[in-house]
Motif scaffolding. Structure first.
Motif, PDB file in Angstrom:
ATOM      1  N   LEU A  61     -10.623   5.911  -3.762  1.00  0.00           N
ATOM      2  CA  LEU A  61     -10.908   4.472  -3.742  1.00  0.00           C
ATOM      3  C   LEU A  61     -12.254   4.156  -3.099  1.00  0.00           C
ATOM      4  O   LEU A  61     -12.695   3.008  -3.106  1.00  0.00           O
ATOM      5  N   LYS A  99      -8.886  -3.164  -3.426  1.00  0.00           N
ATOM      6  CA  LYS A  99      -9.143  -2.203  -4.504  1.00  0.00           C
ATOM      7  C   LYS A  99      -8.001  -2.166  -5.523  1.00  0.00           C
ATOM      8  O   LYS A  99      -8.231  -2.050  -6.726  1.00  0.00           O
ATOM      9  N   THR A 100      -6.762  -2.242  -5.023  1.00  0.00           N
ATOM     10  CA  THR A 100      -5.592  -2.059  -5.900  1.00  0.00           C
ATOM     11  C   THR A 100      -4.980  -3.369  -6.366  1.00  0.00           C
ATOM     12  O   THR A 100      -4.105  -3.363  -7.229  1.00  0.00           O
ATOM     13  N   SER A 134       2.370  -2.911  -7.568  1.00  0.00           N
ATOM     14  CA  SER A 134       3.450  -1.972  -7.284  1.00  0.00           C
ATOM     15  C   SER A 134       4.250  -1.727  -8.556  1.00  0.00           C
ATOM     16  O   SER A 134       4.317  -2.590  -9.436  1.00  0.00           O
ATOM     17  N   TRP A 180       0.787  -9.380  -7.910  1.00  0.00           N
ATOM     18  CA  TRP A 180      -0.566  -8.854  -7.693  1.00  0.00           C
ATOM     19  C   TRP A 180      -1.436  -9.909  -7.022  1.00  0.00           C
ATOM     20  O   TRP A 180      -1.107 -11.093  -7.028  1.00  0.00           O
ATOM     21  N   CYS A 229       0.840  -1.203   0.000  1.00  0.00           N
ATOM     22  CA  CYS A 229       0.000   0.000   0.000  1.00  0.00           C
ATOM     23  C   CYS A 229       0.873   1.250   0.000  1.00  0.00           C
ATOM     24  O   CYS A 229       2.082   1.188   0.177  1.00  0.00           O
ATOM     25  N   TRP A 230       0.225   2.389  -0.176  1.00  0.00           N
ATOM     26  CA  TRP A 230       0.919   3.661  -0.034  1.00  0.00           C
ATOM     27  C   TRP A 230       1.268   3.882   1.432  1.00  0.00           C
ATOM     28  O   TRP A 230       0.652   3.316   2.326  1.00  0.00           O
TER      29      TRP A 230
END
Length: 227
Positions: A187, A200-201, A205, A211, A172-173
């Motif tokens: 989001l 969601k993502t 990266s 993923w 994540c960020w």
């Protein structure tokens, strides 16, 4: 997520009521007239209209004129408007108070809401499956399909949910970045939750081709990878 949607809907309704309350209070203020009761008094055998209102605990009477059909129609219309606005303002204030209580209830419920006990997901490097993760209450079991350190996120076959959370957070960020709230809002999220973010993502990266695929998703690497 369903509870968060309910809370969001309640908050939107509350904001609408607050806007309406402000608007109606301004309309009432613009009438430049106070709320009065129209009464009829008999003086020396004649009937007269009076407008009564309370000021500083005392009843003040204002003479309007003799009782003749239609002579106070404009005053009655204005007072009726004031009466309606006053009642609408009371109702809006009651609605806002009720919504605030409901929102407080949902906030407490959300804090008590247990985390998802059982779920699973798959981890890919491009279109090559590298692991399947099974979360069962506090225990996390990982079926690993590659030992390649460049493709494999998981060093062991078992871990705690806390450890899994840290791995997800790495996908994540950074929580402290200045624009994190803007990103979460984009989001559709209201808080920083690594699990909800990677849902969601897909945990993608720019640094690798890893993923996540969650149950029910018909996706390939082309659908999610950013490079």
């Amino acid at each position: 997520m369903e509870m968060k949607n309910v809370y969001k809907s309640l908050n939107e309704q509350k904001l609408y009521y607050e806007q309406e309350l402000t608007r109606k209070k301004n309309v009432l203020k613009d009438t430049k007239e106070e709320r009065k009761n129209i009464t009829i008094k008999k003086i020396h055998g004649e009937l007269y209209y009076y407008a009564q209102c309370k000021r500083a605990g005392k009843v003040n009477s204002q003479y309007l004129g003799p009782v003749i059909p239609g002579t106070i129609a404009d005053i009655e219309e204005k007072q009726n408007k004031i009466e309606c606005l006053t009642e609408e303002i009371k109702e809006l204030e009651w609605n806002i108070e009720s919504l605030e209580k409901m929102m407080e209830y949902y906030k407490k419920r959300e804090k008590k809401e247990p985390v998802m006990n059982n779920f699973s997901f798959e981890v890919y490097w491009k279109d090559e499956i590298t692991a399947r993760v099974y979360v069962k209450k506090k225990k996390v079991i990982v079926s690993r399909y590659t030992e390649n350190p460049g493709k494999q996120l998981f060093a062991s076959k078992e871990m705690t949910r806390f450890q899994l959370g840290k791995i997800m957070e790495m996908r994540c960020w950074e929580k402290g970045r200045p624009d994190i709230n803007e990103i979460l809002n984009h989001l559709g999220l209201s808080e920083y939750n690594p699990y909800e973010i990677v849902r969601k993502t897909h945990g993608v990266s720019y640094n690798d081709f890893i993923w996540f695929r969650f149950p029910g998703e018909k996706l390939t690497s082309k659908d999610v990878l950013v490079r």
